[in-house]
Design an enzyme around this catalytic site. Structure first.
Site, PDB file in Angstrom:
ATOM      1  N   SER A 183     -12.019  11.326 -45.990  1.00  0.00           N
ATOM      2  CA  SER A 183     -12.592  10.943 -44.593  1.00  0.00           C
ATOM      3  C   SER A 183     -12.489  11.877 -43.456  1.00  0.00           C
ATOM      4  CB  SER A 183     -12.163   9.448 -44.318  1.00  0.00           C
ATOM      5  OG  SER A 183     -12.857   9.083 -42.872  1.00  0.00           O
ATOM      6  N   SER A 215     -13.404  11.035 -40.662  1.00  0.00           N
ATOM      7  CA  SER A 215     -13.126  10.343 -39.087  1.00  0.00           C
ATOM      8  C   SER A 215     -12.066  10.424 -38.619  1.00  0.00           C
ATOM      9  CB  SER A 215     -13.310   8.649 -39.578  1.00  0.00           C
ATOM     10  OG  SER A 215     -14.788   8.661 -40.016  1.00  0.00           O
ATOM     11  N   THR A 228     -15.825   1.792 -43.942  1.00  0.00           N
ATOM     12  CA  THR A 228     -16.939   2.927 -44.743  1.00  0.00           C
ATOM     13  C   THR A 228     -17.086   2.167 -46.293  1.00  0.00           C
ATOM     14  OG1 THR A 228     -17.519   5.367 -45.346  1.00  0.00           O
ATOM     15  CG2 THR A 228     -15.294   4.638 -45.269  1.00  0.00           C
ATOM     16  N   LYS A 250     -18.482  -2.277 -46.004  1.00  0.00           N
ATOM     17  CA  LYS A 250     -19.397  -2.395 -44.899  1.00  0.00           C
ATOM     18  C   LYS A 250     -20.202  -3.956 -44.631  1.00  0.00           C
ATOM     19  CE  LYS A 250     -20.753   2.474 -43.795  1.00  0.00           C
ATOM     20  NZ  LYS A 250     -21.716   3.395 -43.392  1.00  0.00           N
ATOM     21  N   GLY A 274     -31.213   1.469 -49.828  1.00  0.00           N
ATOM     22  CA  GLY A 274     -30.022   1.018 -49.821  1.00  0.00           C
ATOM     23  C   GLY A 274     -29.460   0.930 -48.272  1.00  0.00           C
ATOM     24  N   GLY A 275     -28.203   0.549 -48.286  1.00  0.00           N
ATOM     25  CA  GLY A 275     -27.451   0.328 -47.114  1.00  0.00           C
ATOM     26  C   GLY A 275     -27.664   1.323 -45.954  1.00  0.00           C
ATOM     27  N   ALA A 276     -27.907   2.769 -46.312  1.00  0.00           N
ATOM     28  CA  ALA A 276     -27.887   3.815 -45.349  1.00  0.00           C
ATOM     29  C   ALA A 276     -29.378   3.794 -44.748  1.00  0.00           C
ATOM     30  CB  ALA A 276     -28.014   5.070 -46.212  1.00  0.00           C
ATOM     31  N   ARG A 331     -37.042   4.272 -55.366  1.00  0.00           N
ATOM     32  CA  ARG A 331     -37.125   4.448 -56.736  1.00  0.00           C
ATOM     33  C   ARG A 331     -37.494   2.872 -57.298  1.00  0.00           C
ATOM     34  NH1 ARG A 331     -31.732   6.750 -59.676  1.00  0.00           N
ATOM     35  NH2 ARG A 331     -31.038   4.452 -58.804  1.00  0.00           N
ATOM     36  N   GLY A 370     -26.375  15.414 -43.048  1.00  0.00           N
ATOM     37  CA  GLY A 370     -26.012  14.318 -41.843  1.00  0.00           C
ATOM     38  C   GLY A 370     -24.537  14.493 -41.498  1.00  0.00           C
TER      39      GLY A 370
HETATM   40  P1  ATR Z   1     -26.354   1.277 -51.750  1.00  0.00           P
HETATM   41  O1  ATR Z   1     -25.115   0.265 -52.133  1.00  0.00           O
HETATM   42  O2  ATR Z   1     -26.262   1.584 -50.247  1.00  0.00           O
HETATM   43  O3  ATR Z   1     -27.513   0.692 -52.139  1.00  0.00           O
HETATM   44  P2  ATR Z   1     -26.825   3.088 -53.728  1.00  0.00           P
HETATM   45  O4  ATR Z   1     -26.645   2.246 -54.748  1.00  0.00           O
HETATM   46  O5  ATR Z   1     -25.803   4.445 -53.877  1.00  0.00           O
HETATM   47  O6  ATR Z   1     -26.164   2.697 -52.398  1.00  0.00           O
HETATM   48  O7  ATR Z   1     -28.386   3.666 -53.677  1.00  0.00           O
HETATM   49  C1  ATR Z   1     -28.607   4.254 -52.548  1.00  0.00           C
HETATM   50  C2  ATR Z   1     -30.078   4.559 -52.492  1.00  0.00           C
HETATM   51  O8  ATR Z   1     -30.244   5.901 -53.622  1.00  0.00           O
HETATM   52  C3  ATR Z   1     -31.024   3.593 -53.201  1.00  0.00           C
HETATM   53  O9  ATR Z   1     -32.432   3.430 -52.607  1.00  0.00           O
HETATM   54  C4  ATR Z   1     -31.079   3.998 -54.735  1.00  0.00           C
HETATM   55  O10 ATR Z   1     -32.486   3.746 -55.352  1.00  0.00           O
HETATM   56  P3  ATR Z   1     -32.556   2.339 -56.195  1.00  0.00           P
HETATM   57  O11 ATR Z   1     -32.627   1.393 -55.387  1.00  0.00           O
HETATM   58  O12 ATR Z   1     -33.769   2.562 -57.053  1.00  0.00           O
HETATM   59  O13 ATR Z   1     -31.243   2.306 -56.999  1.00  0.00           O
HETATM   60  C5  ATR Z   1     -31.208   5.552 -54.340  1.00  0.00           C
HETATM   61  N1  ATR Z   1     -31.020   6.509 -55.406  1.00  0.00           N
HETATM   62  C6  ATR Z   1     -29.764   6.603 -56.008  1.00  0.00           C
HETATM   63  N2  ATR Z   1     -30.006   7.853 -56.821  1.00  0.00           N
HETATM   64  C7  ATR Z   1     -31.222   8.096 -56.908  1.00  0.00           C
HETATM   65  C8  ATR Z   1     -31.954   9.168 -57.731  1.00  0.00           C
HETATM   66  N3  ATR Z   1     -31.439   9.890 -58.530  1.00  0.00           N
HETATM   67  N4  ATR Z   1     -33.246   9.190 -57.326  1.00  0.00           N
HETATM   68  C9  ATR Z   1     -33.784   8.559 -56.401  1.00  0.00           C
HETATM   69  N5  ATR Z   1     -33.174   7.406 -55.693  1.00  0.00           N
HETATM   70  C10 ATR Z   1     -31.946   7.271 -55.968  1.00  0.00           C
END
Ligand code: ATR
Length: 271
Positions: A14, A16, A61, A65, A128-130, A151, A236
């Site tokens: 990290s 931070s 983190t 979260k 996802g969360g981001a 996806r 980022g």
């Molecule tokens: P979180 O816990 O925040 O959901 P994550 O599981 O790492 O984090 O996934 C974050 C995002 O990255 C999701 O939108 C994921 O898509 P899916 O919902 O279809 O799983 C996306 N993601 C991860 N790997 C990917 C890849 N190789 N191509 C496209 N999207 C991807």
């Protein structure tokens, strides 16, 4: 001395502590900031232990979260929209407040990069969360529309459905043909050296391609965007420093300068 920390698992890498210690030095605030590795199923206990030993506030983190969101007695609107908390602090009345500064950090970084947000057409890749954490702050900053492409289509539709009609969702193959001015990669694909599989035509009006991930090299998404003709790309790291600045402001009531700390981090990462 007031104690602050970041909780995560893993937490060894990290940035931070370095960021917040730099802010403290810069603003002459007397505080300590450490990285705490909490057990995956033991965040609440780790937080309580921290408070019992003088902890005033914390960043949270991966993977805590969402559990921090549930633990807080009160959450800010932006944390509610994100359904996740990255900043915790205790109110004078003893209530535990959960906030989320990720979206504000992104908006601040986009402004630093000179992006025009008013009326922007934003394409976010990933749901996802981001992604969830930044939609509310982008709307507040005045963007016109946000399309969330993912996806897994269902997740994109679910996230978009939680916001107003300015926000829509689809799979990567069904992104509407619109002049997207800002394209943000919020997927974790870059962690595996890959990028979301979208058509390059969606970048034809893109003024800035932004990847929420950062590293010593540009991500696969940013390299592809550049090769596709996008003039301005950014990772980022600036968002990381800016979300930290927002947390620091919440805890200490003083806004630190982002640029010197960002420059220092960039230098360290090139070594
Ligand atoms: P979180 O816990 O925040 O959901 P994550 O599981 O790492 O984090 O996934 C974050 C995002 O990255 C999701 O939108 C994921 O898509 P899916 O919902 O279809 O799983 C996306 N993601 C991860 N790997 C990917 C890849 N190789 N191509 C496209 N999207 C991807």
């Amino acid at each position: 001395m007031d104690r602050y920390a970041v909780f995560g698992n893993p937490i060894g890498h990290s940035k931070s502590p370095l960021i917040h210690r730099s802010f403290a030095e810069q603003t002459q605030q007397d505080l300590s900031y450490e990285a705490i590795l909490a057990p995956v199923d033991g965040f609440a206990e780790a937080w309580q232990q921290f408070v019992a030993t003088g902890g005033k506030g914390a960043n949270v983190t991966v993977p805590f979260k969402e559990v921090a969101f549930r633990l807080a007695d009160h959450c800010t609107l932006r944390a509610m929209q994100a359904q996740a908390v990255n900043t915790l602090y205790i109110e004078q009345d003893g209530r535990l407040v959960g906030d989320n500064t990720d979206g504000a950090g992104l908006v601040a970084d986009l402004i630093r990069l000179g992006a025009s947000l008013e009326g922007a057409k934003v394409l976010i890749l990933g749901a996802g969360g981001a992604c969830r954490g930044v939609i509310g702050p982008l709307l507040t900053a005045g963007v016109a529309v946000i399309h969330v492409a993912n996806r897994s289509v269902d997740t994109a539709l679910l996230v978009a459905g939680d916001f107003n009609a300015q926000v829509s969702g689809s799979g990567f193959a069904d992104i509407p043909k619109q002049p997207w001015t800002l394209v943000i990669n919020a997927t974790s694909a870059g962690l595996h050296g890959s990028r979301p599989d979208i058509d390059a035509s969606h970048l034809s009006h893109c003024e800035l391609a932004y990847d929420m991930l950062y590293g010593t090299e540009p991500t696969a998404f940013l390299m592809w965007a550049q090769q596709s003709g996008v003039k301005c790309i950014a990772d980022g790291l600036g968002m990381l420093v800016s979300q930290a600045a927002e947390s620091f402001q919440i805890w200490r009531g003083i806004t630190p300068a982002v640029t010197p700390v960002l420059n220092k981090l960039q230098e360290l990462m090139q070594q």
